[in-house]
Design an enzyme around this catalytic site. Structure first.
Site, PDB file in Angstrom:
ATOM      1  N   HIS A  70     -12.247 -35.816  14.162  1.00  8.19           N
ATOM      2  CA  HIS A  70     -11.517 -36.946  13.559  1.00  8.19           C
ATOM      3  C   HIS A  70     -11.913 -38.291  14.157  1.00  8.19           C
ATOM      4  O   HIS A  70     -11.928 -39.298  13.454  1.00  8.19           O
ATOM      5  CB  HIS A  70     -10.004 -36.745  13.673  1.00  8.19           C
ATOM      6  CG  HIS A  70      -9.525 -35.579  12.867  1.00  8.19           C
ATOM      7  ND1 HIS A  70      -9.596 -35.549  11.495  1.00  8.19           N
ATOM      8  CD2 HIS A  70      -8.997 -34.393  13.238  1.00  8.19           C
ATOM      9  CE1 HIS A  70      -9.120 -34.404  11.051  1.00  8.19           C
ATOM     10  NE2 HIS A  70      -8.757 -33.675  12.092  1.00  8.19           N
ATOM     11  N   ASP A  74     -13.056 -41.265  11.921  1.00  8.94           N
ATOM     12  CA  ASP A  74     -12.445 -42.601  11.931  1.00  8.94           C
ATOM     13  C   ASP A  74     -13.512 -43.681  12.093  1.00  8.94           C
ATOM     14  O   ASP A  74     -13.464 -44.722  11.438  1.00  8.94           O
ATOM     15  CB  ASP A  74     -11.419 -42.718  13.065  1.00  8.94           C
ATOM     16  CG  ASP A  74     -10.134 -41.952  12.778  1.00  8.94           C
ATOM     17  OD1 ASP A  74      -9.958 -41.461  11.637  1.00  8.94           O
ATOM     18  OD2 ASP A  74      -9.298 -41.845  13.704  1.00  8.94           O
ATOM     19  N   ASP A 100     -10.441 -41.750   2.401  1.00  4.51           N
ATOM     20  CA  ASP A 100     -11.796 -42.290   2.255  1.00  4.51           C
ATOM     21  C   ASP A 100     -11.962 -43.027   0.932  1.00  4.51           C
ATOM     22  O   ASP A 100     -13.042 -43.081   0.366  1.00  4.51           O
ATOM     23  CB  ASP A 100     -12.843 -41.184   2.410  1.00  4.51           C
ATOM     24  CG  ASP A 100     -12.704 -40.073   1.375  1.00  4.51           C
ATOM     25  OD1 ASP A 100     -11.671 -40.024   0.671  1.00  4.51           O
ATOM     26  OD2 ASP A 100     -13.631 -39.250   1.272  1.00  4.51           O
TER      27      ASP A 100
END
Length: 184
Positions: A70, A74, A100
Protein backbone atom coordinates in the site's frame (compact mmCIF):
# COMPACT_ATOMS: atom_id res chain seq x y z
CA UNK A 1 -9.98 40.06 21.37
CA UNK A 2 -9.36 41.15 17.76
CA UNK A 3 -6.22 38.98 17.67
CA UNK A 4 -8.19 35.96 18.84
CA UNK A 5 -10.93 36.59 16.26
CA UNK A 6 -8.32 36.88 13.50
CA UNK A 7 -6.67 33.63 14.63
CA UNK A 8 -10.00 31.82 14.69
CA UNK A 9 -10.90 33.18 11.24
CA UNK A 10 -7.50 32.09 9.89
CA UNK A 11 -7.86 28.60 11.39
CA UNK A 12 -11.39 28.29 10.00
CA UNK A 13 -10.11 29.20 6.53
CA UNK A 14 -7.31 26.59 6.86
CA UNK A 15 -9.82 23.90 7.84
CA UNK A 16 -12.12 24.84 4.95
CA UNK A 17 -9.17 24.52 2.55
CA UNK A 18 -8.31 21.11 4.01
CA UNK A 19 -11.86 19.92 3.43
CA UNK A 20 -11.37 20.56 -0.30
CA UNK A 21 -8.04 18.68 -0.63
CA UNK A 22 -7.29 15.01 -1.04
CA UNK A 23 -5.09 14.06 1.92
CA UNK A 24 -2.87 11.68 -0.06
CA UNK A 25 -2.20 13.63 -3.27
CA UNK A 26 -2.85 17.22 -2.18
CA UNK A 27 -5.12 17.61 -5.22
CA UNK A 28 -8.64 18.98 -5.00
CA UNK A 29 -11.02 16.24 -3.81
CA UNK A 30 -14.54 15.18 -4.84
CA UNK A 31 -16.13 17.99 -2.80
CA UNK A 32 -13.92 20.62 -4.46
CA UNK A 33 -14.68 19.15 -7.88
CA UNK A 34 -18.44 19.21 -7.28
CA UNK A 35 -18.16 22.87 -6.23
CA UNK A 36 -16.09 23.74 -9.32
CA UNK A 37 -18.20 22.03 -12.00
CA UNK A 38 -21.22 24.39 -11.91
CA UNK A 39 -18.79 27.33 -12.12
CA UNK A 40 -17.08 25.77 -15.17
CA UNK A 41 -20.48 25.26 -16.82
CA UNK A 42 -21.53 28.86 -16.26
CA UNK A 43 -18.17 30.14 -17.56
CA UNK A 44 -18.67 28.01 -20.70
CA UNK A 45 -22.09 29.61 -21.22
CA UNK A 46 -20.76 33.10 -20.51
CA UNK A 47 -17.74 32.92 -22.86
CA UNK A 48 -19.42 30.72 -25.47
CA UNK A 49 -16.70 28.03 -25.41
CA UNK A 50 -17.03 24.38 -24.39
CA UNK A 51 -15.40 22.74 -21.43
CA UNK A 52 -14.74 19.04 -20.91
CA UNK A 53 -14.48 16.46 -18.17
CA UNK A 54 -11.83 13.78 -18.47
CA UNK A 55 -12.68 10.85 -16.21
CA UNK A 56 -9.55 8.75 -15.63
CA UNK A 57 -9.22 5.36 -14.05
CA UNK A 58 -5.71 3.99 -13.62
CA UNK A 59 -5.12 0.68 -15.40
CA UNK A 60 -2.94 -1.70 -13.37
CA UNK A 61 -3.19 -0.04 -9.97
CA UNK A 62 -4.48 -3.11 -8.11
CA UNK A 63 -1.57 -5.23 -9.36
CA UNK A 64 0.98 -2.63 -8.20
CA UNK A 65 -0.76 -2.26 -4.83
CA UNK A 66 -0.96 -6.04 -4.33
CA UNK A 67 2.61 -6.72 -5.54
CA UNK A 68 4.48 -3.85 -3.87
CA UNK A 69 2.25 -2.90 -0.93
CA UNK A 70 0.00 0.00 0.00
CA UNK A 71 2.85 2.43 0.67
CA UNK A 72 4.12 2.03 -2.89
CA UNK A 73 0.52 2.17 -4.14
CA UNK A 74 0.05 5.48 -2.33
CA UNK A 75 3.28 6.78 -3.86
CA UNK A 76 2.02 5.73 -7.31
CA UNK A 77 -1.23 7.65 -6.74
CA UNK A 78 0.76 10.75 -5.72
CA UNK A 79 3.01 10.55 -8.78
CA UNK A 80 0.09 9.80 -11.10
CA UNK A 81 -1.79 12.88 -9.84
CA UNK A 82 1.34 15.01 -10.15
CA UNK A 83 1.88 13.88 -13.75
CA UNK A 84 -1.71 14.76 -14.58
CA UNK A 85 -1.35 18.22 -13.04
CA UNK A 86 1.89 18.85 -14.94
CA UNK A 87 0.26 17.71 -18.18
CA UNK A 88 -2.49 20.33 -18.28
CA UNK A 89 -2.66 24.12 -18.18
CA UNK A 90 -2.52 25.94 -14.85
CA UNK A 91 -6.12 27.04 -15.43
CA UNK A 92 -7.34 23.43 -15.73
CA UNK A 93 -8.31 21.43 -12.66
CA UNK A 94 -7.08 17.98 -11.68
CA UNK A 95 -8.99 16.29 -8.85
CA UNK A 96 -8.83 12.89 -7.21
CA UNK A 97 -12.29 11.39 -6.85
CA UNK A 98 -11.45 8.24 -4.89
CA UNK A 99 -9.16 5.24 -5.13
CA UNK A 100 -7.44 5.36 -8.51
CA UNK A 101 -10.03 7.62 -10.15
CA UNK A 102 -9.12 11.15 -11.18
CA UNK A 103 -10.97 13.89 -13.05
CA UNK A 104 -9.53 16.67 -15.19
CA UNK A 105 -11.64 19.72 -16.02
CA UNK A 106 -10.57 21.49 -19.21
CA UNK A 107 -12.01 24.93 -19.91
CA UNK A 108 -11.90 27.42 -22.79
CA UNK A 109 -11.72 24.69 -25.43
CA UNK A 110 -12.00 25.31 -29.15
CA UNK A 111 -13.81 22.00 -29.81
CA UNK A 112 -14.00 18.29 -28.89
CA UNK A 113 -10.72 17.60 -30.72
CA UNK A 114 -8.94 19.92 -28.28
CA UNK A 115 -10.14 17.74 -25.36
CA UNK A 116 -9.26 14.50 -27.17
CA UNK A 117 -5.76 15.76 -28.01
CA UNK A 118 -5.17 16.70 -24.36
CA UNK A 119 -6.43 13.28 -23.21
CA UNK A 120 -4.08 11.47 -25.64
CA UNK A 121 -1.12 13.57 -24.48
CA UNK A 122 -1.95 12.74 -20.86
CA UNK A 123 -2.24 9.05 -21.74
CA UNK A 124 1.25 9.09 -23.27
CA UNK A 125 2.66 10.79 -20.13
CA UNK A 126 0.98 8.21 -17.89
CA UNK A 127 2.41 5.28 -19.87
CA UNK A 128 5.96 6.37 -18.92
CA UNK A 129 7.42 4.21 -16.10
CA UNK A 130 6.93 5.31 -12.47
CA UNK A 131 9.82 4.95 -10.02
CA UNK A 132 8.57 3.65 -6.64
CA UNK A 133 11.56 3.23 -4.37
CA UNK A 134 13.68 0.52 -5.99
CA UNK A 135 10.82 -0.67 -8.22
CA UNK A 136 9.89 0.66 -11.64
CA UNK A 137 6.28 0.09 -12.64
CA UNK A 138 4.17 0.80 -15.69
CA UNK A 139 0.47 1.56 -15.56
CA UNK A 140 -1.92 3.15 -17.98
CA UNK A 141 -5.26 4.86 -17.89
CA UNK A 142 -8.72 4.56 -19.33
CA UNK A 143 -9.98 8.06 -20.10
CA UNK A 144 -13.60 9.00 -20.78
CA UNK A 145 -14.33 12.48 -22.11
CA UNK A 146 -17.61 14.36 -21.84
CA UNK A 147 -17.93 17.75 -23.47
CA UNK A 148 -20.16 20.47 -22.05
CA UNK A 149 -21.19 22.97 -24.71
CA UNK A 150 -22.38 26.48 -23.79
CA UNK A 151 -25.97 25.63 -24.81
CA UNK A 152 -26.09 22.30 -22.88
CA UNK A 153 -28.24 22.05 -19.73
CA UNK A 154 -26.26 22.65 -16.53
CA UNK A 155 -26.59 19.13 -15.08
CA UNK A 156 -23.42 18.19 -13.17
CA UNK A 157 -24.53 14.62 -12.42
CA UNK A 158 -25.38 13.89 -16.05
CA UNK A 159 -22.06 15.42 -17.19
CA UNK A 160 -20.07 13.26 -14.76
CA UNK A 161 -22.10 10.17 -15.71
CA UNK A 162 -21.39 10.68 -19.43
CA UNK A 163 -17.63 10.92 -18.73
CA UNK A 164 -17.80 7.88 -16.45
CA UNK A 165 -19.69 5.81 -19.07
CA UNK A 166 -17.14 6.78 -21.73
CA UNK A 167 -14.34 5.67 -19.39
CA UNK A 168 -16.03 2.29 -18.88
CA UNK A 169 -16.38 1.94 -22.65
CA UNK A 170 -12.57 2.18 -22.84
CA UNK A 171 -12.22 -0.43 -20.06
CA UNK A 172 -14.49 -2.82 -21.98
CA UNK A 173 -12.52 -2.44 -25.21
CA UNK A 174 -9.10 -3.25 -23.77
CA UNK A 175 -8.13 -0.34 -21.50
CA UNK A 176 -5.37 2.24 -22.01
CA UNK A 177 -7.32 4.48 -24.35
CA UNK A 178 -9.59 7.45 -24.81
CA UNK A 179 -13.31 7.62 -25.62
CA UNK A 180 -15.53 10.63 -26.25
CA UNK A 181 -19.06 10.43 -24.84
CA UNK A 182 -22.01 11.15 -27.07
CA UNK A 183 -23.36 14.70 -26.87
CA UNK A 184 -26.24 15.62 -24.58
Amino acid sequence: NEGLEAAVAERTAELQALLLRDVLTGLPNRRALLEALPEAMSRARRVGRPCALLFLDMDGFKLVNDSYGHERGDELLRQFGERLALGVRKTDMVARLAGDEFVVVLEMLSDATHAEDTARKLLERLKEPFLLGSATVKVGASIGIALHRPEDPADVDAWLARADHAMYAVKRTGKNGVALAASV
